[in-house]
Design an enzyme around this catalytic site. Sequence first.
Site, short mmCIF file in Angstrom:
data_model
loop_
_atom_site.label_atom_id
_atom_site.label_comp_id
_atom_site.label_asym_id
_atom_site.label_seq_id
_atom_site.Cartn_x
_atom_site.Cartn_y
_atom_site.Cartn_z
N SER A 195 0.87 6.29 1.29
CA SER A 195 0.22 4.99 1.44
C SER A 195 -0.44 4.58 0.12
CB SER A 195 -0.84 5.14 2.54
OG SER A 195 -1.18 3.91 3.08
N PRO A 196 -0.57 3.27 -0.13
CA PRO A 196 -1.22 2.83 -1.37
C PRO A 196 -2.66 3.37 -1.45
CG PRO A 196 -0.25 0.97 -0.20
CD PRO A 196 -0.14 2.16 0.70
N GLN A 247 2.63 -2.16 -4.55
CA GLN A 247 1.79 -3.03 -3.71
C GLN A 247 1.12 -4.06 -4.61
OE1 GLN A 247 -2.09 -1.94 -2.01
NE2 GLN A 247 -1.25 -2.39 0.02
N TYR A 251 -9.27 -8.57 1.18
CA TYR A 251 -8.98 -9.06 -0.17
C TYR A 251 -8.51 -10.52 -0.10
CZ TYR A 251 -9.66 -4.19 -1.39
OH TYR A 251 -10.21 -2.96 -1.55
N ARG A 271 1.16 -5.98 4.28
CA ARG A 271 0.11 -5.19 4.91
C ARG A 271 -0.92 -6.12 5.56
NH1 ARG A 271 -3.18 0.35 3.34
NH2 ARG A 271 -1.60 1.34 4.62
N ARG A 303 -4.83 9.93 2.68
CA ARG A 303 -5.64 11.10 2.31
C ARG A 303 -4.88 12.42 2.37
NH1 ARG A 303 -10.25 9.50 6.28
NH2 ARG A 303 -8.34 8.82 7.33
C1 LIG Z 1 -8.85 6.60 -2.13
C2 LIG Z 1 -8.19 5.54 -1.31
C3 LIG Z 1 -7.76 4.36 -1.91
C4 LIG Z 1 -7.11 3.37 -1.16
N1 LIG Z 1 -6.61 2.28 -1.78
C5 LIG Z 1 -5.82 1.41 -1.09
C6 LIG Z 1 -5.09 0.38 -1.75
O1 LIG Z 1 -5.09 0.27 -2.97
N2 LIG Z 1 -4.36 -0.46 -0.99
C7 LIG Z 1 -4.30 -0.35 0.38
O2 LIG Z 1 -3.64 -1.14 1.03
N3 LIG Z 1 -4.94 0.64 1.00
C8 LIG Z 1 -5.68 1.53 0.31
N4 LIG Z 1 -6.27 2.59 0.97
C9 LIG Z 1 -6.05 2.75 2.41
C10 LIG Z 1 -4.89 3.71 2.66
O3 LIG Z 1 -3.67 3.19 2.20
C11 LIG Z 1 -4.76 4.04 4.16
O4 LIG Z 1 -4.43 2.86 4.85
C12 LIG Z 1 -6.01 4.65 4.75
O5 LIG Z 1 -6.58 5.62 3.91
C13 LIG Z 1 -5.73 5.31 6.12
O6 LIG Z 1 -4.76 6.34 5.98
P1 LIG Z 1 -5.15 7.92 6.02
O7 LIG Z 1 -5.89 8.15 7.32
O8 LIG Z 1 -3.82 8.62 5.98
O9 LIG Z 1 -6.01 8.22 4.83
C14 LIG Z 1 -6.94 3.56 0.22
C15 LIG Z 1 -7.39 4.74 0.82
C16 LIG Z 1 -7.99 5.74 0.08
C17 LIG Z 1 -8.42 7.00 0.76
#
Ligand SMILES: Cc1cc2nc3c(=O)[nH]c(=O)nc-3n(C[C@H](O)[C@H](O)[C@H](O)COP(=O)(O)O)c2cc1C
Length: 773
Positions: A424-425, A502, A583, A631, A725
Amino acid sequence: MRVVCIGGGPAGLYFGLLMKKENPAHHITVVERNKPYDTFGWGVVFSDATMENMRAWDPDTAREIESAFNHWDDIEVLIKGRRMRTTGHGFVGIGRKKLLNILQARCEALGVELVFEREVDSDLEFPDADLIIASDGLNSKIRNRYPEAFKPDLLMRPNRFIWLGSKKPFDAFTFDFRRTEHGWFQAHIYKFDDDTSTFIVETTEDVFTAHGLDKADEAKSITFCEQLFGEVLDGGKLLSNARHLRGSAWLNFGRLICGKWSHFNGKNHVVLMGDAAHTAHFAIGSGTKLALEDAIELTRQFRNLGDTPDKIRAVLDAYEEVRAVDVARIQNAARNAMEWFEVVGSRYADTLEPEQFMYSLLTRSQRISHENLRLRDKTWLENYERWFAARAGINVDPDGPAVPPMFTPYRVRGLTLQNRIVMSPMAMYSAADGIPNDFHLVHFGSRALGGAGLIFSEMTCGSPDARITPGCLGLWNDEQAAAWKRIVDFVHAITSAKFGLQLGHAGRKGSTRVAWEGIDQPLHEGNWPLISASALPYMPNGQLPLAMTRADMDRVKADFVAAAKRSVGIGFDILELHCAHGYLLSSFLSPLTNHRTDEYGGSHENNARYPLEIFRAIRAVWPDEKPISVRLSCHDWTEGGNTPSDAAIYAKMFKDAGADLVDCSSGQVSKEEKPIYGRLFQTPFSDKLRNEIGIATVAVGAISEADHANSIIAAGRADLCALARPHLADAAWTLHEAAKIGVKSISWPKQYLSAKMQYEANLARATLGPRPS
Ligand SMILES: Cc1cc2nc3c(=O)[nH]c(=O)nc-3n(C[C@H](O)[C@H](O)[C@H](O)COP(=O)(O)O)c2cc1C
Ligand SMILES: Cc1cc2nc3c(=O)[nH]c(=O)nc-3n(C[C@H](O)[C@H](O)[C@H](O)COP(=O)(O)OP(=O)(O)OC[C@H]3O[C@@H](n4cnc5c(N)ncnc54)[C@H](O)[C@@H]3O)c2cc1C
């Protein structure tokens, strides 16, 4: 102690007999308005775990119940002319009458006083009692006398059901789905004694009224169900024993939660038990189990803390503390299962093929996962995996090992991903002037080597003022494009992973510090001006953005288009347009952040106008054979904000504009949000959008094991699973999870091959446990 149980259902009777057994000196009375042996309903089902608990507390009752049990292992599903069966599901059923008779007889044997045919109107009718158990069912008069104390929250659910019986002895727990000219009906059927089965028919309110069942009496309703389910009934009759119910025999299920379970009425302690305290939908058959387990827990607390009147207060508090947790867990699972049956007609029955429909049904509570199904019925699951793999384009060897769904390829436009796992981004805040550097090469490179089918860049911006922080990545000049190309080329040359970009704009959440210096906090110096749909700050102390003018819109659109054009040359495989998390584009979609009164605000159509304009503009310059994902924040988790229903409307608009996938995230739109986190907590949004709108989706959020990903993909709740994560914790998440579930066919980078066998062998050894000394 003197104890009075008001209501002689499973809860009151079982508590009465357990307490009497614990201490025969207690004086215990159960008061029931019906005659002995006079009861509504047909059969109830139990799990093996409940029986184990009952055996420990009163072996005599358990023995009697077990000897009256009907046990069965199979589940059969009938839909669209198909009849499909799986085994290993282990249920036991018993007639409700039989169960109550066993409990009544055991009460009598132990010396519990049973009073029948007495309607109790108030707990104050028993001034001498030390403790009053309100075990008088869902419509508890006793609970209803003290709404302030018990704080009941009763939610009537939309579906209609009628609880009938059949003399056909079904040999499997049978679900029969039938379509009429107005919509879908389902029957839940299970045998509970030698020649009788429970037969519950359920449908939605609109289908119910369209058939005139709201005006039909019981006899007419039964005739209707006999005709509709004639095939499964072999033309047999359906029976009713709900004659005590007034009006329509069709009911709505009431979901009950109580804020407090006990109350001192000035004379005696009153405590709720069973359906009077909580309900769990029959879709997972746990109402009676919960009632019996309440009775056991209250008895346990008297045993532990003392069974004298002075201990009652402490006992009741301890009982509520323990039971509230267990009940919430069951109610959660019951809610998932209940909601599945509420939407089955509009979401799954017409769209999913029968095989996948059955998988979705079996995993409806989300407590039964892919690996649980393997334990229950390996043959069925492996055949399903083969079916799924064949649908995904794999040449399936019927005798070879089956491929779990997350390892099947996925094709969208001209792009083929080798598996369904996406990194994921994730913003890393590690760039200067928006230029990717060696950190990014190693970060993306190692995750691409780690086995994910697709890795996404973090949110990357088309201009310096579109960034969240000065550490965010950009794509507005040739130097950045060259640095990106070096990384994308590496990933393509060395790994089989595909690389997505993204694209986004921070809007009112821009000009902040990098995460580890204070998330969402304004910069100490060098802040830049912000723009958003409306002039509303994100943080109370945050910078006030300006509402975008048309000139701003044109400038930002040109930046998005320029970045999209550059990414064609760089060689990215897919674009994702970031319309989530508050955003810039998300700020247009949510009514919380869009207060505009022009053509860019005020309705779904207006809110989506500018995000769709950007989408169409980048779609026009992005190669036809390459997909674009969008998204969305599918839930704002804030009063007055977007809900999944709004997300479905936006998803449909993006689909119509040519979007290939919706990446189903949520939240981060408002600081007031109250998200309900938990395992796979955003997957229901993906499920809804995919199966109601008919667009491919990415599920994301607290997905952390192969078992989660397999369950989601196999059930058709998403096409891809994104993990954020877990990929920070383990760059080779996909390779490691493959090994953990015993899939050896996934290839590791050739340079790392010597580690593969050792890793698999170590896992196998750990499963066997420590070597005996
Ligand atoms: C450090 C970090 C940075 C993130 N940056 C972005 C981002 O740039 N763009 C985005 O759409 N989501 C971002 N997210 C959200 C993640 O893509 C994801 O949707 C969210 O962490 C839930 O997934 P997980 O439970 O597997 O961590 C970020 C998450 C983390 C932890
Ligand atoms: C369609 C359907 C299917 C179900 N299937 C299952 C299943 O498969 N498995 C399962 O475990 N559960 C099932 N249940 C739920 C189950 O019936 C209840 O959860 C369970 O009976 C709860 O037990 P209880 O003792 O708390 O309440 P109840 O069984 O409702 O007992 C309450 C008793 O109190 C008496 N009473 C009420 N008011 C008074 C009064 N004022 N004075 C005197 N007496 C009074 C009533 O007559 C009744 O006997 C199903 C329910 C429905 C509606």
